[in-house]
Design a protein around this motif. Structure first.
Motif, short mmCIF file in Angstrom:
data_model
loop_
_atom_site.label_atom_id
_atom_site.label_comp_id
_atom_site.label_asym_id
_atom_site.label_seq_id
_atom_site.Cartn_x
_atom_site.Cartn_y
_atom_site.Cartn_z
N ASP A 140 -7.32 15.17 -2.01
CA ASP A 140 -8.56 14.78 -1.36
C ASP A 140 -8.25 13.76 -0.27
O ASP A 140 -7.19 13.12 -0.27
CB ASP A 140 -9.54 14.22 -2.38
CG ASP A 140 -10.98 14.23 -1.87
OD1 ASP A 140 -11.22 14.73 -0.75
OD2 ASP A 140 -11.85 13.74 -2.59
N PHE A 192 -10.63 17.19 -5.12
CA PHE A 192 -12.00 17.16 -4.61
C PHE A 192 -13.02 17.06 -5.74
O PHE A 192 -12.79 17.56 -6.84
CB PHE A 192 -12.29 18.42 -3.79
CG PHE A 192 -11.51 18.49 -2.51
CD1 PHE A 192 -11.92 17.79 -1.40
CD2 PHE A 192 -10.37 19.28 -2.42
CE1 PHE A 192 -11.21 17.85 -0.22
CE2 PHE A 192 -9.66 19.35 -1.24
CZ PHE A 192 -10.07 18.64 -0.13
N TYR A 193 -14.15 16.43 -5.46
CA TYR A 193 -15.25 16.38 -6.41
C TYR A 193 -16.54 16.74 -5.69
O TYR A 193 -16.63 16.66 -4.47
CB TYR A 193 -15.36 15.00 -7.07
CG TYR A 193 -15.64 13.86 -6.11
CD1 TYR A 193 -16.93 13.42 -5.89
CD2 TYR A 193 -14.60 13.24 -5.41
CE1 TYR A 193 -17.19 12.38 -5.01
CE2 TYR A 193 -14.85 12.20 -4.53
CZ TYR A 193 -16.16 11.79 -4.33
OH TYR A 193 -16.40 10.77 -3.45
N ASN A 194 -17.52 17.16 -6.43
CA ASN A 194 -18.78 17.62 -5.88
C ASN A 194 -19.69 16.42 -5.61
O ASN A 194 -20.15 15.76 -6.54
CB ASN A 194 -19.45 18.59 -6.87
CG ASN A 194 -20.62 19.33 -6.26
OD1 ASN A 194 -21.42 18.77 -5.53
ND2 ASN A 194 -20.71 20.61 -6.57
N THR A 195 -19.95 16.16 -4.35
CA THR A 195 -20.76 14.98 -3.99
C THR A 195 -22.23 15.15 -4.37
O THR A 195 -22.94 14.16 -4.55
CB THR A 195 -20.65 14.70 -2.48
OG1 THR A 195 -21.03 15.88 -1.75
CG2 THR A 195 -19.22 14.33 -2.10
N LYS A 196 -22.72 16.40 -4.51
CA LYS A 196 -24.11 16.64 -4.89
C LYS A 196 -24.28 16.61 -6.40
O LYS A 196 -25.36 16.31 -6.91
CB LYS A 196 -24.58 17.98 -4.33
CG LYS A 196 -24.65 18.03 -2.81
CD LYS A 196 -25.16 19.38 -2.34
CE LYS A 196 -25.23 19.41 -0.81
NZ LYS A 196 -25.71 20.73 -0.32
N HIS A 197 -23.23 16.96 -7.12
CA HIS A 197 -23.27 16.96 -8.58
C HIS A 197 -22.06 16.17 -9.07
O HIS A 197 -21.02 16.74 -9.40
CB HIS A 197 -23.24 18.39 -9.12
CG HIS A 197 -24.33 19.25 -8.59
ND1 HIS A 197 -25.63 19.17 -9.07
CD2 HIS A 197 -24.34 20.19 -7.61
CE1 HIS A 197 -26.38 20.05 -8.42
NE2 HIS A 197 -25.64 20.67 -7.53
N PRO A 198 -22.15 14.84 -9.10
CA PRO A 198 -21.00 13.98 -9.33
C PRO A 198 -20.30 14.14 -10.68
O PRO A 198 -19.22 13.61 -10.88
CB PRO A 198 -21.57 12.57 -9.16
CG PRO A 198 -23.04 12.72 -9.37
CD PRO A 198 -23.37 14.06 -8.85
N ALA A 204 -12.47 9.15 0.69
CA ALA A 204 -12.06 9.07 -0.72
C ALA A 204 -10.61 8.61 -0.89
O ALA A 204 -10.18 8.31 -2.00
CB ALA A 204 -12.22 10.43 -1.39
N HIS A 255 -13.12 8.31 -7.77
CA HIS A 255 -13.70 9.30 -8.67
C HIS A 255 -12.67 9.86 -9.63
O HIS A 255 -12.92 10.01 -10.83
CB HIS A 255 -14.32 10.44 -7.86
CG HIS A 255 -15.01 11.47 -8.70
ND1 HIS A 255 -14.34 12.49 -9.34
CD2 HIS A 255 -16.33 11.62 -9.02
CE1 HIS A 255 -15.20 13.23 -10.00
NE2 HIS A 255 -16.42 12.73 -9.83
N ASN A 276 -5.77 8.66 -5.16
CA ASN A 276 -6.94 9.49 -5.40
C ASN A 276 -6.49 10.93 -5.58
O ASN A 276 -5.46 11.36 -5.04
CB ASN A 276 -7.93 9.38 -4.24
CG ASN A 276 -7.35 9.90 -2.93
OD1 ASN A 276 -6.43 9.30 -2.39
ND2 ASN A 276 -7.88 10.99 -2.43
#
Length: 209
Positions: A176, A33-39, A180, A194, A30
């Motif tokens: 990350d 980081f990714y935005n969990t609110k705006h995938p 994840a 992701h 993996n």
């Protein structure tokens, strides 16, 4: 540690935005980081093969550790920062992107020039959860600054893990982690991951070890 190879050979894949989703990896972990609110948004800076796939998280921090791999295969570790004009700098200078193969920010630069970095959370505005969590993926840069090892920790916090690498490696970047954290082999990026970083599978070539 899962795989070792040339940094220039690494590839990045993600679902949002869609990039390299059909690429088959021999070994991958993996990634950032990714935005969990705006995938559809990566929450880390990602530059790969001439494209900016993820913006620097300037609303969260003015400094974040990362790696830059140049087109000649040389890897540099250091810090992305944002100046008063809102410009992204790499180790205090404007990057020459035409010379860069890939660049990423991570979840803490814990080893630099073979020495442990103190106060990573304070330097990069990272939570204690991130800097102390024992489960995460990482990239370890060798002394030649052209070879990297990718790996996953399932039980050792970064500060403890880098003690094994002091003086033996150039840099250690945490990626990350937490829920994840994942690794996979001989396949394209799974839907459950992701985004991922790894070594592409080359037909009729032995797998990375």
């Amino acid at each position: 540690m899962l795989a070792k190879g040339l940094a220039i050979a690494l590839a990045f894949a993600c679902w949002n935005p869609s990039h390299n989703t059909s690429l088959t990896f021999s070994v991958a972990i993996n990634g950032v980081f990714y935005n969990t609110k705006h995938p559809r948004v990566l929450a880390s800076f990602v530059f790969w093969d001439g494209k900016i796939l993820g913006a620097f998280p300037s609303t969260e921090t003015r400094r974040r550790g990362g790696l830059v791999c140049y087109k000649d295969g040389y890897v540099e570790a250091g810090y992305f920062t944002v100046n008063e004009k809102g410009e992204l700098l790499w180790n205090g200078k404007k990057p020459s992107w035409e010379k860069v193969k890939w660049a990423i920010s991570g979840g803490g630069l814990f080893l630099l020039d073979g020495k442990p970095v103190r106060g990573v959370g304070r330097l990069e505005n990272l939570s204690s959860y991130i800097v102390n969590h024992p489960r995460y993926s990482y990239i370890l840069v060798h002394k030649d600054r052209r070879t990297v090892t990718i790996g996953v920790s399932n039980g050792t916090p970064p500060y403890s893990l880098v003690k094994r690498f002091v003086g033996e490696y150039y840099a250690f970047l945490r990626l990350d982690g937490g829920g994840a954290t994942a690794s996979f082999r001989n396949r394209s990026i799974p839907r459950s991951v992701h985004n991922a970083i790894g070594f592409p599978k080359i037909p009729n070539a032995p797998a990375n070890k």
